[in-house]
Design a protein around this motif. Structure first.
Motif, PDB file in Angstrom:
ATOM      1  N   ARG A  14      42.583  57.292  48.567  1.00  0.00           N
ATOM      2  CA  ARG A  14      43.705  57.890  47.834  1.00  0.00           C
ATOM      3  C   ARG A  14      43.264  59.107  47.012  1.00  0.00           C
ATOM      4  O   ARG A  14      43.978  60.086  46.911  1.00  0.00           O
ATOM      5  N   ARG A  15      42.055  59.038  46.420  1.00  0.00           N
ATOM      6  CA  ARG A  15      41.621  60.117  45.516  1.00  0.00           C
ATOM      7  C   ARG A  15      40.213  60.601  45.920  1.00  0.00           C
ATOM      8  O   ARG A  15      39.233  60.320  45.230  1.00  0.00           O
ATOM      9  N   PRO A  16      40.122  61.324  47.027  1.00  0.00           N
ATOM     10  CA  PRO A  16      38.790  61.741  47.485  1.00  0.00           C
ATOM     11  C   PRO A  16      38.203  62.905  46.678  1.00  0.00           C
ATOM     12  O   PRO A  16      38.937  63.650  46.027  1.00  0.00           O
ATOM     13  N   VAL A  17      36.898  63.031  46.792  1.00  0.00           N
ATOM     14  CA  VAL A  17      36.148  64.072  46.069  1.00  0.00           C
ATOM     15  C   VAL A  17      35.131  64.697  47.008  1.00  0.00           C
ATOM     16  O   VAL A  17      34.615  64.021  47.912  1.00  0.00           O
ATOM     17  N   LEU A  18      34.846  65.978  46.799  1.00  0.00           N
ATOM     18  CA  LEU A  18      33.684  66.628  47.441  1.00  0.00           C
ATOM     19  C   LEU A  18      32.610  66.782  46.368  1.00  0.00           C
ATOM     20  O   LEU A  18      32.874  67.341  45.298  1.00  0.00           O
ATOM     21  N   LEU A  19      31.406  66.306  46.667  1.00  0.00           N
ATOM     22  CA  LEU A  19      30.267  66.501  45.766  1.00  0.00           C
ATOM     23  C   LEU A  19      29.372  67.562  46.388  1.00  0.00           C
ATOM     24  O   LEU A  19      28.745  67.352  47.427  1.00  0.00           O
ATOM     25  N   LEU A  20      29.334  68.720  45.723  1.00  0.00           N
ATOM     26  CA  LEU A  20      28.659  69.894  46.269  1.00  0.00           C
ATOM     27  C   LEU A  20      27.334  70.107  45.537  1.00  0.00           C
ATOM     28  O   LEU A  20      27.259  69.885  44.328  1.00  0.00           O
ATOM     29  N   SER A  21      26.317  70.546  46.259  1.00  0.00           N
ATOM     30  CA  SER A  21      25.079  70.987  45.614  1.00  0.00           C
ATOM     31  C   SER A  21      25.070  72.506  45.713  1.00  0.00           C
ATOM     32  O   SER A  21      24.927  73.070  46.783  1.00  0.00           O
ATOM     33  N   ASN A  22      25.250  73.192  44.579  1.00  0.00           N
ATOM     34  CA  ASN A  22      25.413  74.656  44.550  1.00  0.00           C
ATOM     35  C   ASN A  22      24.473  75.266  43.513  1.00  0.00           C
ATOM     36  O   ASN A  22      24.764  75.177  42.328  1.00  0.00           O
ATOM     37  N   PRO A  23      23.333  75.868  43.938  1.00  0.00           N
ATOM     38  CA  PRO A  23      22.763  76.000  45.277  1.00  0.00           C
ATOM     39  C   PRO A  23      22.403  74.641  45.900  1.00  0.00           C
ATOM     40  O   PRO A  23      22.371  73.627  45.210  1.00  0.00           O
ATOM     41  N   HIS A  24      22.105  74.714  47.213  1.00  0.00           N
ATOM     42  CA  HIS A  24      21.947  73.478  47.969  1.00  0.00           C
ATOM     43  C   HIS A  24      20.488  73.007  48.021  1.00  0.00           C
ATOM     44  O   HIS A  24      19.602  73.728  48.469  1.00  0.00           O
ATOM     45  N   ASN A  25      20.269  71.786  47.583  1.00  0.00           N
ATOM     46  CA  ASN A  25      18.998  71.079  47.750  1.00  0.00           C
ATOM     47  C   ASN A  25      19.185  70.162  48.969  1.00  0.00           C
ATOM     48  O   ASN A  25      20.108  69.339  48.949  1.00  0.00           O
ATOM     49  N   PRO A  26      18.405  70.275  50.046  1.00  0.00           N
ATOM     50  CA  PRO A  26      17.070  70.862  50.171  1.00  0.00           C
ATOM     51  C   PRO A  26      16.995  72.201  50.901  1.00  0.00           C
ATOM     52  O   PRO A  26      15.893  72.713  51.062  1.00  0.00           O
ATOM     53  N   THR A  27      18.086  72.786  51.377  1.00  0.00           N
ATOM     54  CA  THR A  27      17.925  73.982  52.228  1.00  0.00           C
ATOM     55  C   THR A  27      17.760  75.262  51.404  1.00  0.00           C
ATOM     56  O   THR A  27      17.469  76.318  51.966  1.00  0.00           O
ATOM     57  N   GLY A  28      17.997  75.177  50.094  1.00  0.00           N
ATOM     58  CA  GLY A  28      17.837  76.357  49.249  1.00  0.00           C
ATOM     59  C   GLY A  28      18.915  77.401  49.474  1.00  0.00           C
ATOM     60  O   GLY A  28      18.779  78.544  49.043  1.00  0.00           O
ATOM     61  N   VAL A  29      19.996  76.994  50.133  1.00  0.00           N
ATOM     62  CA  VAL A  29      21.094  77.929  50.408  1.00  0.00           C
ATOM     63  C   VAL A  29      21.902  78.164  49.127  1.00  0.00           C
ATOM     64  O   VAL A  29      22.169  77.233  48.363  1.00  0.00           O
TER      65      VAL A  29
END
Ligand SMILES: Cc1ncc(COP(=O)(O)O)c(C=O)c1O
Length: 421
Positions: A169-184
């Motif tokens: 019912r209540r979804p979430v996106l958990l973002l890694s910004n910048p991204h670990n492990p690609t370093g993007v």
């Protein structure tokens, strides 16, 4: 009033400690493995404290100023840093809360905007505790794997949002910004597209921006909350990676304008978790640790080049993804063929070793992070922490290359890692 020490002294922070000095440390990085192992795994840096941070800590100890945290200083320091470094004035003190650390802040945000059983979309390979903390909070993971370039794959994100809204019912996106492990470092275009998709599906976003101070030359950090349609999101900031302060617990949870009412429901007891001394240290880092950070970033940039050149020369069939941020290098070791029998990942157990990381431990005596604990797409990769002295980094790569050569040389005897796997 704390002394106003500025970090103007010259020098690369990554060249100030010897291996012998580092081995006297008692933190996880330096005590998990034996004395013959070069530890380039968990995200701790081999640096002294920035003088501006150390002086604030010394003053607090001398004054006995070791009580409970209070006041807006941490939020003001992050707001000032965001304005000066990212040209963004979106950190409004009234819409912040000091939390014990980034992962606790993330879990508290999840509790505010989801219910047990709700879906949390993650983009693997990603920081293993994303799995552990989310599942321990009784939320369920839905994966939106990165593309082969280590960047967000919008088609996968779209599909994951569809699945997440179907099952919860209540979804979430958990973002890694910048991204670990690609370093993007996610671009403004990528983040804008993610925010628009999230808005369309009714998915809330929590952006973990712990690595934001560690964006290296050539890339520019974009705060998630600065893009359109991100107004109901959360971001979490901390000085713990940028200034190596993980042992001094504190972080800042920031709500977008449309998430203010959610943040207002944060239970009072959450503010008891962060350490006052931690808050002092993090505040000093964001306020006055900027020259030190710049010297660190130059040192990391040089180490990034060293790592890329050495890996390319000595292990040409193990490509390194060029990290735009962080001090973490993501090396594709799939050509060794060691990952096919990886056990199911015990995600969250960051020291769990399998496949190539097991080989590098057994025959090179180099501790790396094993890709399989980073979720789908991680098996067969290793993550190397290059926030160390150039000489340790050089020695580690040399040892790794020697073990790859030995592995590739035909032998009639079983090799140690084959037995261990
Ligand atoms: C993406 C990411 N989030 C969170 C953390 C941990 O932060 P904290 O110790 O503040 O929970 C790390 C540590 O490496 C990390 O890489």
């Amino acid at each position: 009033m704390a002394p106003q020490v500025e970090d103007t002294a010259a020098g690369n922070p990554l060249e100030q400690l010897s291996l012998d000095q580092l081995r006297t440390r008692t933190s996880m990085k330096w005590t998990t493995h034996g004395a013959d192992v070069l530890p380039l795994w968990v995200a701790e840096m081999d640096v002294r404290l920035a003088p501006s941070v150390a002086s604030v800590l010394v003053r607090a100890i001398e004054a006995g100023d070791t009580g409970y945290p209070s006041g807006p200083a941490y939020a003001e320091a992050v707001a000032g840093f965001a304005a000066d470094r990212w040209d963004w004035d979106g950190v409004t003190v009234e819409r912040t809360a000091v939390v014990p650390d980034v992962m606790q802040g993330t879990v508290e945000a999840l509790k505010l905007i989801t219910d047990p059983g709700d879906a949390v979309v993650v983009c693997p390979p990603v920081y293993p505790p994303f799995y552990a903390f989310v599942t321990h909070a009784d939320r369920r993971i839905v994966e939106a794997p990165l593309g082969p370039d280590g960047r967000l794959d919008l088609t996968a994100v779209d599909a994951a949002f569809a699945e997440a809204t179907r099952v919860s019912r209540r979804p979430v996106l958990l973002l890694s910004n910048p991204h670990n492990p690609t370093g993007v470092v996610h671009t403004r275009t990528e983040l804008t597209a993610v925010a628009a998709l999230a808005r369309r599906y009714g998915v809330r976003v929590i952006s973990d921006e712990i690595h934001a101070p560690l964006v290296l030359a050539g890339a520019r950090f974009v705060p998630f909350l600065s893009v359109p349609d991100a107004e109901d999101g959360f971001a979490v900031y901390s000085a713990s990676k940028g200034w190596n302060l993980a042992g001094l617990k504190a972080a800042l949870l920031v709500a977008g304008p449309e998430a203010a009412a959610d943040l207002a429901r944060l239970p009072e007891e959450v503010s008891h978790g962060p350490s006052h001394v931690g808050v002092l240290a993090h505040t000093a880092a964001f306020h006055r640790g900027r020259d030190w950070l710049d010297r660190l970033l130059s040192g990391l940039d040089a180490n990034r080049t060293l790592l890329a050149e050495q890996v390319n020369t000595l292990m040409p069939d193990l490509p390194l993804l060029w990290p735009e941020a962080t001090y973490l290098g993501w090396i594709d070791c799939r050509s060794l063929g060691l990952h096919h029998h990886s056990p199911p990942a015990d995600q969250g157990v960051v020291s769990d070793l399998s496949g190539p990381a097991r080989m590098f431990m057994d025959s090179a005596r180099v501790a790396l992070s094993s890709g399989h604990v980073f979720g789908s797409g991680g098996a067969g990769f290793v993550r190397i922490n290059f926030a160390t002295t150039p000489s340790i980094l050089r020695e580690a790569i040399h040892r790794m290359a020697t073990s790859v050569d030995a592995f590739r040389t035909p032998t009639t005897h079983p090799r140690p890692h084959q037995l261990a796997d």
